[in-house]
Each structure stands twice: as C-alpha cells, then as structure tokens.
Enzyme design. Structure first.
Site, PDB file in Angstrom:
ATOM      1  N   GLY A  13      -4.939  -5.366 -20.008  1.00  9.45           N
ATOM      2  CA  GLY A  13      -4.485  -5.069 -18.647  1.00  9.45           C
ATOM      3  C   GLY A  13      -2.972  -4.984 -18.559  1.00  9.45           C
ATOM      4  O   GLY A  13      -2.416  -4.058 -17.951  1.00  9.45           O
ATOM      5  N   LYS A  14      -2.286  -5.944 -19.196  1.00  7.33           N
ATOM      6  CA  LYS A  14      -0.813  -5.947 -19.181  1.00  7.33           C
ATOM      7  C   LYS A  14      -0.283  -4.719 -19.898  1.00  7.33           C
ATOM      8  O   LYS A  14       0.662  -4.074 -19.449  1.00  7.33           O
ATOM      9  CB  LYS A  14      -0.275  -7.197 -19.886  1.00  7.33           C
ATOM     10  CG  LYS A  14      -0.354  -8.450 -19.042  1.00  7.33           C
ATOM     11  CD  LYS A  14       0.357  -9.596 -19.729  1.00  7.33           C
ATOM     12  CE  LYS A  14       0.186 -10.881 -18.949  1.00  7.33           C
ATOM     13  NZ  LYS A  14       0.792 -12.028 -19.599  1.00  7.33           N
ATOM     14  N   ASP A  71       6.418 -13.856 -19.054  1.00  7.08           N
ATOM     15  CA  ASP A  71       5.846 -15.166 -18.749  1.00  7.08           C
ATOM     16  C   ASP A  71       5.759 -15.264 -17.235  1.00  7.08           C
ATOM     17  O   ASP A  71       6.657 -14.792 -16.531  1.00  7.08           O
ATOM     18  CB  ASP A  71       6.720 -16.294 -19.317  1.00  7.08           C
ATOM     19  CG  ASP A  71       5.941 -17.614 -19.327  1.00  7.08           C
ATOM     20  OD1 ASP A  71       4.793 -17.617 -19.794  1.00  7.08           O
ATOM     21  OD2 ASP A  71       6.473 -18.629 -18.853  1.00  7.08           O
ATOM     22  N   GLY A 150      -7.029 -15.849 -12.147  1.00 13.78           N
ATOM     23  CA  GLY A 150      -6.184 -17.038 -11.959  1.00 13.78           C
ATOM     24  C   GLY A 150      -6.216 -17.564 -10.531  1.00 13.78           C
ATOM     25  O   GLY A 150      -7.281 -17.853  -9.972  1.00 13.78           O
ATOM     26  N   ASP A 152      -5.381 -16.056  -7.762  1.00 16.88           N
ATOM     27  CA  ASP A 152      -5.448 -15.022  -6.717  1.00 16.88           C
ATOM     28  C   ASP A 152      -6.307 -15.407  -5.501  1.00 16.88           C
ATOM     29  O   ASP A 152      -5.904 -15.136  -4.367  1.00 16.88           O
ATOM     30  CB  ASP A 152      -5.963 -13.695  -7.303  1.00 16.88           C
ATOM     31  CG  ASP A 152      -4.885 -12.964  -8.090  1.00 16.88           C
ATOM     32  OD1 ASP A 152      -3.703 -13.350  -7.988  1.00 16.88           O
ATOM     33  OD2 ASP A 152      -5.219 -12.001  -8.808  1.00 16.88           O
TER      34      ASP A 152
END
Ligand code: IMP
Length: 197
Positions: A13-14, A71, A150, A152
C-alpha cells in the site's frame, strides 16, 4: 539525476502511494526486497524523524542508492503524546483501538485532541532531509467504520472517523498524504536543480 529510489518497506500500500506521487518526476520506486535488501534495524529513536532516518540510512548503506523511509504514529494529548513512536507496539492489531478507548474512559471531549504524524526521510550521495505531515483530530468514544487500519476507527476528523472515509478521502487529509506532498516538492526542486547543472 535521480531515476530510481528504494523505499525502505515491503508494504504494498505504501509503495503504491509513493509510486503514484513520484511518477510525474520520472522516478522509479522499488521496494527494499526488489533492491535485494533484508534489513530490520532497531527503531530506537525518540522521534518519528530519528526512526525514519535510522531506516533510510540502513537501506542506503546496503544499496548505495537514493532511499526514502517513513515513520508514523498517533499522538494523544491527554496521554502526553503517547503512543507516539510506540504506536505499532502499543497493542496487537485488532486491540489497539479498544486499549486506547479504555485509557480514555470518561475523558471529556475537549481533552481528546490527537494527531497522526508522519515523517519521511530521504538520503542519497549528496544530501539527506526529512519532511513531515500532520492530521489533527480527536479520539472518539467508540469504534466506527470499516475502512483503513490501525487507529482509524477511533480517530475523528471533522464529523467522521478515518475508517468511515474512502482511501481517496483519507489520502487528501492524512498525515502521510501531507508528508508525501512535501516530499514531492523537495524532490522536484532537486530534480530541476540537477537538470540545470
Ligand atoms: P508505521 O510508521 O507504518 O510503522 O506505523 C506505525 C503505527 O502507527 C501503525 O502500526 C499504526 O498502528 C499507526 N498508524 C500510522 N498511520 C496510521 C493511519 O493512517 N491510520 C491508523 N493508524 C496509523
């Protein structure tokens, strides 16, 4: 001239997000696996920037290629900035939101402010820098929404949690989206300067 950057991650995804944002600059982004690197340095920094730079340096030393690393995490005012750089280790996935809500029981609305933060570090042969992005909101009283990951479902921006937004809506306002925009601007300046040499 930068034509290839290694991203210090194997997260699909990143990688997709970064590829999309850097493609107008003609820069190819490859994963750390594609670069043949298998390193997992100790992320023992006290800030997002320190940890991002630790990851970027490790992959740069292994490849000698330009590298970016990120990060990120959640900082809650009422908890003195926790979980912060420890966001990933705060609790197992699936238990992060419930643990956070249990630490915030009975905390009134005005004390529930929080921010998502993301720092991206860049390093190559002649420079290194970091860029950051922030998303300001507050912690709700319950989990809402099915999207995202996470924290969200408990992070409220406007009147919705990030888990109630589509990925596209979230990218427009997210800490990672803001940091990526700043990275694009910096790299564009660098690419233009290199072209003028
Ligand atoms: P990392 O920088 O990708 O390792 O993220 C650290 C941790 O922060 C993740 O494991 C998530 O728990 C949390 N986090 C970072 N970004 C987000 C986000 O956009 N939504 C929800 N949680 C996030």
């Amino acid at each position: 001239m930068i034509d290839k950057i290694v991203m210090a991650t194997n997260n699909a995804g990143k990688l997709r997000e970064v590829r999309e944002i850097l493609s107008p600059l003609g820069i190819e982004v490859i994963s750390q696996r594609e670069a043949g690197v298998n390193c997992n340095p100790d992320e023992n920094g006290e800030t997002f920037a320190e940890n991002a730079m630790i990851k970027a340096k490790a992959v740069y030393e292994a490849t000698g290629l330009p590298v970016i690393a990120d990060d990120s995490g959640l900082c809650v005012d009422f908890l003195g900035g926790r979980p912060g750089v420890h966001s990933a280790r705060y609790a197992p996935d699936g238990e992060k939101c419930s643990k956070l809500l249990s630490e915030m029981t009975d905390v009134p609305q005005e004390k529930r402010r929080a921010s998502f933060n993301c720092t991206i570090a860049y390093i190559d042969d002649d420079c290194s820098f970091t860029v950051s992005g922030e998303c300001l909101g507050y912690i709700g009283y319950e989990e809402r929404g099915e999207n995202g990951f996470g924290y969200d479902p408990v992070f409220i921006y406007g009147d919705r949690t990030l888990a109630e937004m589509t990925a596209e809506e979230k990218n427009k306002i997210s800490h990672r989206g803001a940091a990526l925009k700043a990275l694009y601007a910096q790299l564009k300046r660098k690419v233009n300067k290199d072209a003028d040499k």
